[in-house]
Design a protein around this motif. Structure first.
Motif, PDB file in Angstrom:
ATOM      1  N   GLU A   6      10.176  10.501  10.802  1.00  0.00           N
ATOM      2  CA  GLU A   6      11.280  10.970   9.961  1.00  0.00           C
ATOM      3  C   GLU A   6      11.813   9.846   9.078  1.00  0.00           C
ATOM      4  O   GLU A   6      12.135  10.052   7.905  1.00  0.00           O
ATOM      5  N   LEU A   7      11.900   8.636   9.672  1.00  0.00           N
ATOM      6  CA  LEU A   7      12.386   7.485   8.912  1.00  0.00           C
ATOM      7  C   LEU A   7      11.423   7.153   7.773  1.00  0.00           C
ATOM      8  O   LEU A   7      11.847   6.885   6.642  1.00  0.00           O
ATOM      9  N   ARG A   8      10.129   7.201   8.056  1.00  0.00           N
ATOM     10  CA  ARG A   8       9.127   6.947   7.015  1.00  0.00           C
ATOM     11  C   ARG A   8       9.263   7.950   5.876  1.00  0.00           C
ATOM     12  O   ARG A   8       9.160   7.600   4.705  1.00  0.00           O
ATOM     13  N   LYS A   9       9.493   9.206   6.225  1.00  0.00           N
ATOM     14  CA  LYS A   9       9.657  10.272   5.223  1.00  0.00           C
ATOM     15  C   LYS A   9      10.919  10.031   4.377  1.00  0.00           C
ATOM     16  O   LYS A   9      10.919  10.217   3.161  1.00  0.00           O
ATOM     17  N   LYS A  53      10.368  -4.792   7.744  1.00  0.00           N
ATOM     18  CA  LYS A  53      11.429  -5.493   7.008  1.00  0.00           C
ATOM     19  C   LYS A  53      10.950  -5.944   5.624  1.00  0.00           C
ATOM     20  O   LYS A  53      11.632  -5.735   4.620  1.00  0.00           O
ATOM     21  N   MET A  54       9.758  -6.541   5.552  1.00  0.00           N
ATOM     22  CA  MET A  54       9.255  -7.060   4.281  1.00  0.00           C
ATOM     23  C   MET A  54       9.014  -5.928   3.273  1.00  0.00           C
ATOM     24  O   MET A  54       9.321  -6.059   2.091  1.00  0.00           O
ATOM     25  N   THR A  55       8.494  -4.815   3.769  1.00  0.00           N
ATOM     26  CA  THR A  55       8.232  -3.667   2.900  1.00  0.00           C
ATOM     27  C   THR A  55       9.536  -3.075   2.379  1.00  0.00           C
ATOM     28  O   THR A  55       9.682  -2.804   1.176  1.00  0.00           O
ATOM     29  N   LEU A  56      10.486  -2.902   3.280  1.00  0.00           N
ATOM     30  CA  LEU A  56      11.779  -2.343   2.887  1.00  0.00           C
ATOM     31  C   LEU A  56      12.485  -3.236   1.866  1.00  0.00           C
ATOM     32  O   LEU A  56      13.032  -2.744   0.872  1.00  0.00           O
ATOM     33  N   GLU A  57      12.453  -4.533   2.100  1.00  0.00           N
ATOM     34  CA  GLU A  57      13.125  -5.455   1.179  1.00  0.00           C
ATOM     35  C   GLU A  57      12.413  -5.469  -0.179  1.00  0.00           C
ATOM     36  O   GLU A  57      13.061  -5.568  -1.223  1.00  0.00           O
ATOM     37  N   GLY A  58      11.089  -5.360  -0.167  1.00  0.00           N
ATOM     38  CA  GLY A  58      10.322  -5.311  -1.412  1.00  0.00           C
ATOM     39  C   GLY A  58      10.644  -4.068  -2.223  1.00  0.00           C
ATOM     40  O   GLY A  58      10.844  -4.140  -3.444  1.00  0.00           O
ATOM     41  N   LEU A  59      10.701  -2.931  -1.555  1.00  0.00           N
ATOM     42  CA  LEU A  59      11.060  -1.682  -2.229  1.00  0.00           C
ATOM     43  C   LEU A  59      12.483  -1.738  -2.767  1.00  0.00           C
ATOM     44  O   LEU A  59      12.759  -1.332  -3.901  1.00  0.00           O
ATOM     45  N   LEU A  70      17.820   3.083   1.318  1.00  0.00           N
ATOM     46  CA  LEU A  70      16.454   3.570   1.508  1.00  0.00           C
ATOM     47  C   LEU A  70      16.284   4.233   2.869  1.00  0.00           C
ATOM     48  O   LEU A  70      15.575   5.232   3.005  1.00  0.00           O
ATOM     49  N   LYS A  71      16.950   3.693   3.868  1.00  0.00           N
ATOM     50  CA  LYS A  71      16.819   4.215   5.236  1.00  0.00           C
ATOM     51  C   LYS A  71      17.702   5.434   5.473  1.00  0.00           C
ATOM     52  O   LYS A  71      17.680   6.031   6.545  1.00  0.00           O
ATOM     53  N   GLY A  72      18.505   5.795   4.469  1.00  0.00           N
ATOM     54  CA  GLY A  72      19.367   6.968   4.608  1.00  0.00           C
ATOM     55  C   GLY A  72      20.652   6.695   5.361  1.00  0.00           C
ATOM     56  O   GLY A  72      21.344   7.623   5.782  1.00  0.00           O
ATOM     57  N   GLU A  73      20.989   5.413   5.511  1.00  0.00           N
ATOM     58  CA  GLU A  73      22.201   5.045   6.258  1.00  0.00           C
ATOM     59  C   GLU A  73      23.448   5.093   5.378  1.00  0.00           C
ATOM     60  O   GLU A  73      24.568   5.062   5.880  1.00  0.00           O
ATOM     61  N   THR A  74      23.242   5.143   4.072  1.00  0.00           N
ATOM     62  CA  THR A  74      24.355   5.244   3.140  1.00  0.00           C
ATOM     63  C   THR A  74      23.874   5.977   1.886  1.00  0.00           C
ATOM     64  O   THR A  74      22.671   6.019   1.619  1.00  0.00           O
ATOM     65  N   ASP A  75      24.819   6.554   1.128  1.00  0.00           N
ATOM     66  CA  ASP A  75      24.466   7.219  -0.121  1.00  0.00           C
ATOM     67  C   ASP A  75      24.838   6.367  -1.327  1.00  0.00           C
ATOM     68  O   ASP A  75      24.701   6.797  -2.474  1.00  0.00           O
TER      69      ASP A  75
END
Length: 207
Positions: A6-9, A53-59, A70-75
């Motif tokens: 779900e997180l990946r999606k 972490k590296m992928t998320l920070e790159g995106l 990106l993780k859906g923790e905030t809008d």
């Protein structure tokens, strides 16, 4: 396992929507991250792990958003960039800075930097003038009485003349720069002196 999927999606769909909002293509994001466009496609589809972490920070860096978004923790994006042109301007400015110092003789390098400095200073003046002109003379119907008093044929003519007057310094400055660049091939010293004079006019404190 389901939570990871779900997180990946979530990360993938948010990355894709933000990329599309900015008008960017997958190769652009791929270049920023140092991966292939097909990898970005799979990140967006959530078919490969995009939670590292590296992928998320790159995106997040490429798309100018926070990892939390990106993780859906905030809008909240936590960025004011909503325009592809702003990104392109930043890219060009970064590319210019990365080319410093120039691989050329000192005098040639100085001329190149002075020309860039003059362009940037003139552009800054242009933005101020252009903004003022657009607000005050672009289809402004409030100037009708003033236009008549000053003897203009119409309010439209008044607006056009006043608009042009606001930005004429930019037209003249870029014409001067074009002349200086052309002159450099024939007479570098004269070109450098003319450029130095234009710069000193913008900086009264310069020696």
């Amino acid at each position: 396992m389901l939570k990871d999927k779900e997180l990946r999606k979530t990360i993938g769909s948010r990355a894709k929507s933000r990329r599309q909002e900015l008008g960017l293509n997958q190769p652009y994001v791929a270049e920023k991250m140092g991966v292939t466009a097909s990898t970005i496609q799979r990140y967006e589809a959530g078919t490969i792990d995009n939670t590292k972490k590296m992928t998320l920070e790159g995106l997040a860096d490429a798309l100018h958003v926070s990892v939390e978004w990106l993780k859906g923790e905030t809008d909240e994006y936590e960025t004011d960039i909503t325009d592809k042109r702003e990104l392109q301007i930043r890219d060009v400015m970064t590319s210019i800075l990365n080319k410093l110092p120039y691989d050329m003789e000192q005098s040639e390098s100085d001329f190149s930097k002075d020309l860039l400095l003059l362009m940037l200073q003139e552009y800054e003046l242009f933005v101020d003038s252009f903004q003022f002109a657009c607000k005050n003379f672009k289809g402004n119907a409030d100037n009708k009485a003033l236009a008549q008093t000053m003897g203009f044929e119409s309010n439209k003519e008044y607006n056009e003349i006043m608009f042009l007057r606001e930005i004429t310094h930019t037209v003249n400055a870029f014409n001067d720069m074009g002349d200086i660049v052309r002159l450099y091939s024939k007479n570098p010293e004269t070109a450098k002196n003319r450029l130095a004079n234009l710069l000193s006019e913008k900086d009264p404190d310069s020696v």
